[in-house]
Design an enzyme around this catalytic site. Structure first.
Site, PDB file in Angstrom:
ATOM      1  CG  ASP A 108     -33.451 -34.721 -67.076  1.00  0.00           C
ATOM      2  OD1 ASP A 108     -34.424 -34.200 -66.518  1.00  0.00           O
ATOM      3  OD2 ASP A 108     -32.319 -34.213 -67.096  1.00  0.00           O
TER       4      ASP A 108
ATOM      5  CG  ASP B 285     -26.769 -28.111 -63.282  1.00  0.00           C
ATOM      6  OD1 ASP B 285     -27.232 -28.949 -62.500  1.00  0.00           O
ATOM      7  OD2 ASP B 285     -27.066 -26.896 -63.241  1.00  0.00           O
TER       8      ASP B 285
HETATM    9  C1  BGC Z   1     -24.603 -35.695 -62.263  1.00  0.00           C
HETATM   10  C2  BGC Z   1     -24.430 -36.735 -61.188  1.00  0.00           C
HETATM   11  C3  BGC Z   1     -24.542 -36.094 -59.815  1.00  0.00           C
HETATM   12  C4  BGC Z   1     -25.818 -35.318 -59.705  1.00  0.00           C
HETATM   13  C5  BGC Z   1     -25.967 -34.600 -58.393  1.00  0.00           C
HETATM   14  C6  BGC Z   1     -25.879 -34.941 -62.044  1.00  0.00           C
HETATM   15  O1  BGC Z   1     -25.951 -33.888 -62.957  1.00  0.00           O
HETATM   16  O2  BGC Z   1     -24.587 -36.294 -63.529  1.00  0.00           O
HETATM   17  O3  BGC Z   1     -23.172 -37.327 -61.340  1.00  0.00           O
HETATM   18  O4  BGC Z   1     -24.495 -37.085 -58.815  1.00  0.00           O
HETATM   19  O5  BGC Z   1     -25.912 -34.381 -60.750  1.00  0.00           O
HETATM   20  O6  BGC Z   1     -25.120 -33.509 -58.292  1.00  0.00           O
END
Ligand code: BGC
Length: 579
Positions: free
Chosen positions: A294, A517
């Site tokens: 991103d 998310d």
């Molecule tokens: C989070 C991370 C996480 C990843 C996988 C991201 O949205 O910020 O902390 O490891 O997702 O789930």
């Protein structure tokens, strides 16, 4: 596999092999005929490299061509350029200025007559990588050089020689942490053995042992070696995700590093990761790194003077720390011969518009050049942690209704693409035309873009008008393609697989399905995570989703935390279905 015409990229050893052969019989030159020759050590050194543009693996073999065994050896040679040693194996490697010293390790000190010992090391460099022209062992020159000579031992390939598509004919690491979560869910057993990526989303994740990051990177890699025993080739997928000022257009995945923490990022995040990944113990794994999701697309789309701008993205564009951090990561990780860097390229519902498409490819190219070489980038990934379908089977960008193109529908809104696979293929061509290697391959994160279940269309929509047609046809069940948080109605997508389509190296599950998310309301935490209203089901949107409802599920925990209700929905709405 993404290219159709051989030879595969990066297998350049034959071309770049220096093939230096040097032989002399030390101490015999002055012997008089008839005199009993004292037993002598003599040497021949074979030097070869596997070069990927900004770094290389050097392999040296010392053959004892004399008639006496040696017990203890030190090889020295000089480089003419700025080659810098990063790590060696099978010997003690050191460098002082341009002089490289390679000493036996003790266990390989003895070289019997006609025997050979070999050692290798990785180096970085820029400019020209000329082979050394002279070698000596124990201070005595090994003699005449023959730099143009053939490589006497072109096979086997040195460890870590990159292949075109790392996923081809390879098993992929099953993350035991995710697998345990999945298996503990009702029905979860059916997919608990699917490979998902390991996320390094903070410094503490490297060592592990903390909540949410129980298994550290080394432990994962050691597990991978065990899993690899059942496979000829083996891929380990790791997401590198901790930029300063992370997630500048959203709040849910803000991280631990402030906008100006670039030195911390380099020294305390990338360097330790590179050190672990370059451990020769892991040299036979194909390590796929997903680099900083991103981030770069945000510098195109979410900056002033656009309506979608955020203050944080303006800050990150101005301070250059996304570019600098990613260039550094690509350089350090790209110097490791068995690492395959895939840079995040957003998704069709972000970069698919003309304003964003070419500009993003250009920025990616600039950053790759900043890293020292475009060859530090093996490919790109689209749809990471997102929900856009891989393909939309019931309509295409070329369709029209009553002379009106689907591009004019409310949903498509002048985008050039309606799904991620056509976008990935088109964007790949754009990246190549900007200067990337024609062998780059694309990945698609298909962990949550299945859109199965009862609401899935079974054929094209009515041809009454273009909006009815697109609405009836599209699998994508979101309110708007800019929605990204815990999307209601989504299902697991295509199971991970290699080489599913032209230009696509793999479908991969990068976002572990069932991990949130972002929280749907404010939750205090010490992970740097903010509360983003795009995760709040009551939110009515902002310019980045064209003021639509967020479409998020309620009662979600912090990003990265296990979200059982979401996992259950993903399982129920999987497409292809989970039996
Ligand atoms: C989070 C991370 C996480 C990843 C996988 C991201 O949205 O910020 O902390 O490891 O997702 O789930």
């Amino acid at each position: 596999m993404s290219r159709t015409n051989p030879p595969p990229r990066r297998r350049r050893r034959a071309l770049l092999t220096a093939g230096v052969l040097a032989a002399t019989a030390l101490g015999t030159g002055g012997l008089m005929q008839g005199q009993a020759a004292a037993a002598a050590f003599a040497c021949e050194v074979d030097y070869s490299v596997n070069d990927w543009g900004s770094g290389f693996t050097a392999n040296v073999s010392i053959t004892n061509t004399g008639d006496a065994a040696t017990n203890g050896w030190t090889l020295t040679y000089n480089y003419a350029g700025n080659q810098r040693l990063s790590q060696g194996w099978n010997a003690v490697w050191s460098q002082s200025g341009q002089t490289v010293t390679v000493e036996d390790t003790g266990w390989n000190a003895a070289i019997a007559p006609n025997a050979t010992v070999s050692a290798g090391a990785n180096f970085t460099y820029s400019g020209t990588n000329a082979a050394p022209t002279a070698f000596s062992v124990n201070g005595v020159a090994c003699g005449d050089e023959d730099p143009g000579g053939p490589d006497p031992d072109p096979d086997p390939d040195p460890p870590g020689d990159r292949v075109d598509n790392p996923y081809a004919n390879a098993g992929v690491y099953v993350n035991p942490d995710w697998s345990a979560h999945a298996a503990a869910e009702p029905g979860g057993d059916a997919i608990a053995n699917e490979p998902t990526a390991v996320w390094l989303d903070r410094r503490a994740a490297i060592t592990g042992g903390s909540a949410g990051n129980s298994t550290g990177l080394r432990e994962h890699l050691d597990n991978a070696l065990v899993q690899a025993q059942d496979h000829e080739n083996f891929v380990f997928q790791v997401v590198v995700y901790n930029l300063p000022g992370r997630d500048c257009a959203a709040l849910a995945s803000n991280g631990e590093l402030a906008a100006d923490d670039i030195d911390t990022y380099k020294n305390e995040f990338i360097d330790p990761i590179a050190e672990i990944l370059s451990d020769p113990a892991y040299a036979d794994l194909r390590i796929v790194t997903i680099v900083e999701i991103d981030s770069l697309p945000n510098l195109i789309t979410n900056v002033s003077p656009r309506e979608t701008a955020t203050e944080n993205c303006d800050t990150m564009l101005a301070n250059g720390n996304y570019q600098e951090g990613i260039a550094y990561a690509l350089q350090e990780l790209g110097a490791i011969p068995n690492v395959y860097n895939y840079v995040d390229a957003g998704h069709y519902g972000w970069i698919g518009w003309d304003d964003n498409f070419g500009a993003s490819a250009e920025l990616f190219h600039d950053v790759a050049v900043q890293s020292g070489s475009v060859d530090n980038v093996h490919g790109f990934i689209v749809n990471t942690a997102n929900y856009g379908p891989t393909t939309e089977p019931y309509y295409s960008i070329n369709d029209s209704v009553g002379g009106v193109s689907v591009r004019q529908s409310d949903w498509v809104d002048w985008n050039r693409y309606v799904d991620n696979q056509s976008f990935a293929q088109g964007f790949r061509q754009e990246l190549i035309s900007q200067g990337f290697d024609s062998g780059i391959g694309m990945l698609i994160d298909t962990s949550r873009n299945g859109w199965g279940g009862p609401d899935r269309p079974t054929g094209p929509g009515p041809m009454t008008d273009v909006n009815a047609y697109v609405e009836g046809s599209r699998l994508d069940g979101r309110f708007q393609a800019g929605n990204w948080c815990n999307q209601s109605g989504a299902g697991l997508g295509e199971r991970p697989q290699a080489s599913p389509a032209t230009g696509i190296d793999a479908y991969a599950w990068i976002k572990p399905p069932g991990e949130s998310d972002g929280s749907s309301e404010l939750i205090d935490n010490d992970e740097g995570k903010g509360f983003d209203r795009m995760c709040d089901p009551t939110y009515e949107g902002n310019p980045r989703n064209n003021f639509n409802m967020s479409g998020a599920l309620p009662n979600a925990p912090l990003s990265g935390h296990w979200f059982s209700a979401q996992f259950q929905e993903l399982l129920a709405n999987a497409y292809p279905p989970v039996n």
